[in-house]
Design a protein around this motif. Structure first.
Motif, PDB file in Angstrom:
ATOM      1  N   UNK A  49       0.835  -1.207   0.000  1.00 35.64           N
ATOM      2  CA  UNK A  49       0.000   0.000   0.000  1.00 35.64           C
ATOM      3  C   UNK A  49       0.870   1.257   0.000  1.00 35.64           C
ATOM      4  N   UNK A  50       1.928   1.208   0.775  1.00 37.95           N
ATOM      5  CA  UNK A  50       2.841   2.348   0.839  1.00 37.95           C
ATOM      6  C   UNK A  50       3.452   2.619  -0.526  1.00 37.95           C
ATOM      7  N   UNK A  51       3.833   1.561  -1.228  1.00 36.77           N
ATOM      8  CA  UNK A  51       4.425   1.717  -2.557  1.00 36.77           C
ATOM      9  C   UNK A  51       3.415   2.280  -3.559  1.00 36.77           C
ATOM     10  N   UNK A  52       2.255   1.665  -3.620  1.00 31.05           N
ATOM     11  CA  UNK A  52       1.263   2.040  -4.623  1.00 31.05           C
ATOM     12  C   UNK A  52       0.698   3.441  -4.402  1.00 31.05           C
ATOM     13  N   UNK A  53       0.502   3.813  -3.148  1.00 24.80           N
ATOM     14  CA  UNK A  53      -0.196   5.064  -2.853  1.00 24.80           C
ATOM     15  C   UNK A  53       0.717   6.274  -2.659  1.00 24.80           C
ATOM     16  N   UNK A  54       1.998   6.030  -2.420  1.00 24.76           N
ATOM     17  CA  UNK A  54       2.860   7.159  -2.081  1.00 24.76           C
ATOM     18  C   UNK A  54       4.196   7.172  -2.826  1.00 24.76           C
ATOM     19  N   UNK A  55       4.873   6.035  -2.903  1.00 25.64           N
ATOM     20  CA  UNK A  55       6.227   6.027  -3.453  1.00 25.64           C
ATOM     21  C   UNK A  55       6.255   5.904  -4.966  1.00 25.64           C
ATOM     22  N   UNK A  56       5.417   5.093  -5.514  1.00 24.11           N
ATOM     23  CA  UNK A  56       5.426   4.831  -6.954  1.00 24.11           C
ATOM     24  C   UNK A  56       5.221   6.121  -7.758  1.00 24.11           C
ATOM     25  N   UNK A  57       4.228   6.906  -7.365  1.00 25.92           N
ATOM     26  CA  UNK A  57       3.941   8.141  -8.095  1.00 25.92           C
ATOM     27  C   UNK A  57       5.085   9.140  -8.025  1.00 25.92           C
ATOM     28  N   UNK A  58       5.703   9.255  -6.854  1.00 23.58           N
ATOM     29  CA  UNK A  58       6.827  10.174  -6.694  1.00 23.58           C
ATOM     30  C   UNK A  58       8.005   9.749  -7.566  1.00 23.58           C
ATOM     31  N   UNK A  59       8.321   8.457  -7.543  1.00 21.27           N
ATOM     32  CA  UNK A  59       9.451   7.958  -8.326  1.00 21.27           C
ATOM     33  C   UNK A  59       9.189   8.078  -9.820  1.00 21.27           C
ATOM     34  N   UNK A  60       7.932   7.900 -10.220  1.00 22.36           N
ATOM     35  CA  UNK A  60       7.587   8.054 -11.630  1.00 22.36           C
ATOM     36  C   UNK A  60       7.856   9.485 -12.092  1.00 22.36           C
ATOM     37  N   UNK A  61       7.543  10.459 -11.211  1.00 18.78           N
ATOM     38  CA  UNK A  61       7.816  11.861 -11.545  1.00 18.78           C
ATOM     39  C   UNK A  61       9.316  12.103 -11.677  1.00 18.78           C
ATOM     40  N   UNK A  62      10.093  11.458 -10.798  1.00 27.96           N
ATOM     41  CA  UNK A  62      11.550  11.575 -10.913  1.00 27.96           C
ATOM     42  C   UNK A  62      12.036  11.126 -12.294  1.00 27.96           C
ATOM     43  N   UNK A  63      11.414  10.064 -12.800  1.00 25.67           N
ATOM     44  CA  UNK A  63      11.879   9.432 -14.036  1.00 25.67           C
ATOM     45  C   UNK A  63      11.172   9.953 -15.279  1.00 25.67           C
ATOM     46  N   UNK A  64      10.242  10.877 -15.113  1.00 21.87           N
ATOM     47  CA  UNK A  64       9.477  11.381 -16.251  1.00 21.87           C
ATOM     48  C   UNK A  64      10.426  11.925 -17.323  1.00 21.87           C
ATOM     49  N   UNK A  65      10.194  11.525 -18.560  1.00 19.22           N
ATOM     50  CA  UNK A  65      11.029  11.965 -19.667  1.00 19.22           C
ATOM     51  C   UNK A  65      12.160  11.014 -19.992  1.00 19.22           C
TER      52      UNK A  65
END
Length: 646
Positions: free
Chosen positions: A608-624
């Motif tokens: 739950x921690x990964x799906x709701x909080x960490x995944x989205x943040x890391x995806x933004x880091x990697x955007x592009x």
């Protein structure tokens, strides 16, 4: 410790450092011979900016890989900025630091460092302290130790302290150049020619492993030591910015520092006590900057106002920071205390009784004063007046925050005592009252002026606002060297400041006002803070590892899960540092992992921690990034490792 530092050093293996010396000599010769960027081989530029740099790889053993990752590779923007500015900017200033006989060399090195940071940031790079320190070591290997990481250098300084003269102990400070040069000078005296061999890092590691302070210190001791470090830094510099990765608890730490300085308590302790909360809210304030925040919000500006006829006009209003600074003069907290009159009256009474005060002045001359039967008496006929009436007058003038002896002689004050007593007292001996009243107010002013309680203003996400525009002319006043009236400036609407305003003749930041800012390193809006403004703040990084110690390891709510949280957090952050395009500034702090408590009743709270909080943040880091999906999977795999040894 029984062995001398030299004996410890002699037991350590010597390492071939010829590659390091060849590398530094080559770049020093480039500077001496005025070699331009076009004439420097591409292979040399590559070596300067990649992990093959001997300064990055000089440290060996289990720390080697981490040191390379944290202090090694620099971004394309940083390299491009350095190369393109080599001829006009860097080559000329480096000439002043490569010569061992250069006067004021340490200060010149600091100037070169500051210039490097400024140019690189303006060129789109990040303020990578260790990487810039590594560049300085390249050009000054005779004066700087081969440890570019600032925290390691501070720690090394503390480890060397027992070997120094007790009368002149080594003391770590906040500037890496000072620490590095002091250590080098100390090692030269202690080790002689041995210092030329590859022993510095081994000495540091050996001392660290043998020092019982690190293995025996409790979590509370470490926390106190860390907080003391921050408060000491703020007291010295007046202005402090806490930087670090997202979720490292910088905002809470700022409040903790404020609570420690104001009440010598933790922020949590303050919030549990209503009286402490009231004191804390008086001596501190909090604001969060954002792109729309401006000078009128912070200092002063014009605001609309409707008159009695419904017409719209404008009036000048203080901003939040100016109002905060006025608290030192209006002293509204003191005015709320019921016993404010008694201690000041008693001070006057004691001075008269003990003969220190024999006369009081009025506009009509001075008069004798004494005490009889517990009352103040005055004049040749030894008259007394009501202490209760004196308190009414005192409170009246004190609340108005101004007093002039002539006020009691104006027609509108002639029957003031009658008004204050609702007609119970018709007249008062205003001549004598004025003398006693003025003396009491003088004591009150002096008493407050001697109150050095810190007033702390916290600016959250300070880099999200346009700093120079928000602060305006306060750019000068917030400088630690220009606090108080010597830093007085005229604000933009100075001509509209009302008579009687404490800042009528100019605004300044009082000596005991301190500013704490917080910011995320990865927020590109950091570039809005110009270089001159940066120099007015001390900077302190809050690492992800420190946030785990402060926010999870010591919290009993995480007693059962803290080991797994540590493994997942540290493994994920290690993978982030190793990911292309990311570095330690993108690590994730413990605040994100505290959300584990929200899901602890779920089947798998870490999912739950990964799906709701960490995944989205890391995806933004990697955007592009064209490999974003692949890299996100690698980060997820690292997060799922439940042991630090996996």
């Amino acid at each position: 410790m029984n062995m001398s530092l030299l004996e410890i050093c002699q037991q350590l293996p010597d390492i071939d450092v010829s590659e390091f010396h060849r590398f530094t000599s080559k770049w020093i010769n480039y500077v001496k011979s005025n070699t331009t960027s076009d004439n420097i081989p591409e292979s040399d530029w590559n070596q300067l900016f990649t992990r093959s740099n001997p300064v990055a790889g000089i440290d060996r053993g289990e720390m080697q890989d981490r040191i390379k990752q944290r202090n090694g590779e620099r971004e394309t923007n940083e390299r491009r900025s350095f190369v393109s500015n080599w001829n006009k900017i860097f080559l000329p200033i480096l000439k002043g630091i490569i010569n061992p006989d250069s006067g004021n060399r340490i200060e010149k090195i600091k100037d070169v460092r500051d210039t490097m940071r400024n140019v690189i940031i303006q060129g789109g790079g990040r303020n990578t302290k260790a990487a810039i320190n590594r560049m300085l070591i390249t050009f000054c290997p005779d004066i700087l130790i081969r440890i570019p990481n600032e925290d390691n250098t501070k720690e090394f300084m503390e480890l060397l302290r027992p070997f120094s003269n007790p009368d002149e102990p080594l003391t770590a400070n906040e500037d890496w150049v000072d620490n590095s040069t002091n250590i080098m000078e100390f090692l030269k005296r202690q080790l002689g020619e041995t210092i030329q061999k590859r022993t510095i890092w081994d000495v540091y590691i050996s001392l660290k492993n043998s020092d019982k302070r690190y293995s025996m210190a409790t979590n509370n001791e470490r926390e106190t030591s860390m907080l003391d470090k921050y408060t000491s830094l703020l007291k010295t510099n007046k202005n402090l910015i806490l930087t670090g990765a997202p979720g490292t608890g910088k905002t809470f730490l700022a409040k903790d520092i404020a609570a420690q300085m104001i009440l010598n308590k933790s922020y949590e302790e303050v919030m549990d006590d209503e009286e402490d909360k009231d004191l804390f809210s008086h001596y501190s304030d909090f604001v969060q900057f954002h792109p729309s925040y401006d000078y009128t919000d912070f200092v002063e500006g014009l605001r609309t106002k409707n008159d009695t006829n419904g017409n719209v006009g404008f009036e000048r209003k203080d901003g939040v920071f100016k109002r905060f600074c006025k608290r030192l003069f209006t002293n509204d907290l003191l005015m709320r205390q019921e016993d404010v009159f008694e201690p000041i009256y008693q001070s006057v009474y004691d001075a008269i009784e003990k003969g220190r005060l024999k006369h009081l002045k009025t506009p009509y001359g001075s008069f004798e004063v004494g005490v009889e039967k517990g009352r103040i008496v005055y004049g040749s006929d030894r008259r007394t007046e009501s202490k209760d009436n004196l308190k009414l007058l005192y409170d009246h003038f004190f609340l108005k925050n101004k007093f002039d002896l002539s006020d009691l002689h104006k027609d509108d004050y002639w029957n003031l005592i009658a008004k204050l007593t609702e007609g119970k007292t018709k007249t008062c001996d205003y001549v004598y009252y004025s003398g006693i009243l003025q003396k009491m107010l003088d004591i009150a002013d002096k008493k407050y002026e001697e109150d050095n309680t810190p007033y702390i203003f916290i600016i959250d996400e300070i880099n999200r606002g346009e700093i120079s525009k928000i602060f305006g002319e306060l750019f000068f006043s917030i400088d630690p060297g220009y606090r108080g009236e010597k830093g007085k400036v005229n604000t933009q609407y100075q001509n509209m400041v009302a008579e009687g305003d404490v800042f009528k003749n100019g605004f300044y930041v009082p000596e005991n006002v301190y500013i704490i800012g917080t910011m995320n390193d990865i927020d590109r809006s950091v570039e809005s803070m110009d270089f001159a403004m940066r120099r007015r703040f001390a900077w302190q990084e809050v690492t992800a590892e420190e946030s785990y110690t402060n926010m999870i390891e010591q919290d009993p709510e995480f007693a059962l899960a803290k080991d797994e949280i540590k493994a997942r957090m540290f493994n994920l952050n290690k993978a982030i540092v190793e990911t292309e395009g990311l570095d330690e500034a993108y690590q994730i702090g413990a605040a994100y992992f505290r959300k584990y408590l929200d899901y602890q009743d779920k089947t798998n709270p870490f999912d739950c921690l990964w799906e709701n909080h960490l995944k989205g943040l890391l995806f933004e880091y990697l955007r592009g990034n064209r490999r974003a999906k692949e890299l996100l999977e690698k980060l997820h795999d690292a997060y799922n490792k439940k042991s630090l040894n996996e």
